[in-house]
Enzyme design. Structure first.
Site, PDB file in Angstrom:
ATOM      1  N   ASP A 188       0.811  -1.219   0.000  1.00 48.42           N
ATOM      2  CA  ASP A 188       0.000   0.000   0.000  1.00 48.42           C
ATOM      3  C   ASP A 188       0.844   1.268   0.000  1.00 48.42           C
ATOM      4  O   ASP A 188       2.050   1.222   0.254  1.00 48.42           O
ATOM      5  CB  ASP A 188      -0.890   0.018   1.253  1.00 48.42           C
ATOM      6  CG  ASP A 188      -2.166  -0.785   1.052  1.00 48.42           C
ATOM      7  OD1 ASP A 188      -2.472  -1.141  -0.098  1.00 48.42           O
ATOM      8  OD2 ASP A 188      -2.852  -1.040   2.052  1.00 48.42           O
TER       9      ASP A 188
ATOM     10  N   TYR B 104       6.994  -9.886   6.985  1.00 45.28           N
ATOM     11  CA  TYR B 104       6.809  -8.446   7.147  1.00 45.28           C
ATOM     12  C   TYR B 104       7.391  -8.013   8.485  1.00 45.28           C
ATOM     13  O   TYR B 104       7.358  -8.774   9.457  1.00 45.28           O
ATOM     14  CB  TYR B 104       5.316  -8.083   7.151  1.00 45.28           C
ATOM     15  CG  TYR B 104       4.672  -8.097   5.784  1.00 45.28           C
ATOM     16  CD1 TYR B 104       4.687  -6.951   4.997  1.00 45.28           C
ATOM     17  CD2 TYR B 104       4.050  -9.241   5.303  1.00 45.28           C
ATOM     18  CE1 TYR B 104       4.088  -6.955   3.731  1.00 45.28           C
ATOM     19  CE2 TYR B 104       3.447  -9.245   4.047  1.00 45.28           C
ATOM     20  CZ  TYR B 104       3.466  -8.105   3.271  1.00 45.28           C
ATOM     21  OH  TYR B 104       2.880  -8.095   2.039  1.00 45.28           O
TER      22      TYR B 104
END
Lengths: 246, 246
Positions: free
Chosen positions: A52, A110
């Site tokens: 994003d 992540y």
């Protein structure tokens, strides 16, 4: 046609995310522009997954087809000469025609970065959420342990998720503390839209004392997004690594 | 009037250096603007020393006079609310009327940061010189050791230096290596204009094999700027710390 795989690192601060959008200025646009300048070919790259707006990548993996004869050991340097300073190609190799950066990804990691110092580290301001208040770290660790394993992560997925199954396996979840810093690492076979950021937003509720680790477990089991906490801000998130079998 | 001392951290990337200039957009301008917004007073701050365009500060110290009654423990938070994200006040205290951030500084430490990885760490691109070629680290360490002690540093001072004496004492000089990174730390009782950057530029000549550690020593002793290497780029330099007796 050859199938080229590249590993790329980017600072997502100024981009509207990875994937091409009508508004422009995405990491994908810039990469495809660099490939076009180098090869003369208009191509469409495939990433291990989109990131994003504001999200970073320490190591993202993409692939693309080309008829360019450029030797594989020249791609990284050649592409970097066409890329801005905030996107860097780290390595390149040629892969089988069937290789697909998303479908073939086995594990992704992540990192969510938090700056716990009083006024914030100015050099990390775009890469960490600044949160100077006390957090119940042991309770957060206990909560985080509940995500490990195979679960339906509907509670921690954006309602905009279009996936038919919300079952994913988290292989490793850990928190690392150092002076003024807190890192949360999650490794899994796949992640739903906003999943890491919603897990972290809910962990903050645990850290603040609004929830217990047991509450966190019940939220996971509820398979209901409304039970979970907010989506943590994008700029603390970094795609850390993507692993393949080959 | 009260004399307030603050420690401040800044990312120098977008500023024309610390000190106010006709061209504007300096760290000093922004700090004085924040103080004016907070106190209503137009003040002139004094720093431990100026930093050039692109140079960063992990911990710079400044002082300024004010008649504001704001308690000392409120200054950091209050000023930060008027400062952009790339300048952060870390602490504040009230000092004797005679305190002067430059004259009273006993020791300053600078760090010069080098990124030795092949294509560069995208998240450190504004804070380190990217230099991926091999360096003779042991010879560089031997050369660096020669700057420790009291010397006339004319060879390592910009010709634009206006100081009457170029004698300074370096208390500590060290190189630290880690994965893809090289840090050079210099601590001294004072530094001449561009001194750290010229020392580093000359050390690179040693690292590249153009000079030996003994040549480096002879250059120091020559008291002649033309004998030394180039001025290393600004963005690798960071004012690391400033120490006072009190």
């Amino acid at each position: 046609m050859r199938n080229i795989r590249i590993a790329v690192s980017y600072d997502g601060t100024t981009y509207h995310g990875f994937q091409t959008q009508p508004i422009g200025n995405t990491v994908q646009d810039v990469l495809e522009h660099a490939i076009r300048m180098l090869t003369g070919e208009q191509t469409s790259v495939t990433a291990s997954g989109r990131t994003d707006a504001g999200v970073h990548a320490r190591r993202q993996v993409i692939n693309f087809e080309t008829s360019s004869p450029i030797p594989v050991n020249r791609w990284a340097l050649a592409l970097n000469s066409w890329l801005p300073g905030d996107i860097v190609v780290l390595q390149a190799d040629e892969v089988a025609p069937s290789f697909h950066a998303s479908y073939n990804a086995r594990r992704k990691t992540y990192r969510y970065g938090i700056d716990t110092s009083k006024f914030g580290d100015v050099f990390e301001r775009n890469y960490r959420l600044h949160y100077p208040m006390p957090l119940r770290l042991q309770e957060m660790k206990a909560a985080l342990a509940h995500v490990v394993g195979k679960h339906d992560f509907t509670s921690f997925a954006s309602r905009r998720s279009t996936k038919t199954s919300h079952v994913r396996t988290i292989l490793d979840a850990r928190m690392e503390e150092s002076e003024g810093k807190l890192d949360i690492f999650l490794t899994g076979d796949g992640f739903l839209y906003n999943m890491v950021r919603i897990i972290v937003g809910t962990l903050f509720w645990v850290g603040e004392g609004k929830l217990s680790a047991d509450d966190f477990k019940r939220i996971l089991e509820a398979r209901n997004r409304t039970a979970a906490g907010p989506t943590a801000v994008a700029h603390g998130l970094m795609l850390w690594d993507v692993e393949y079998d080959d």
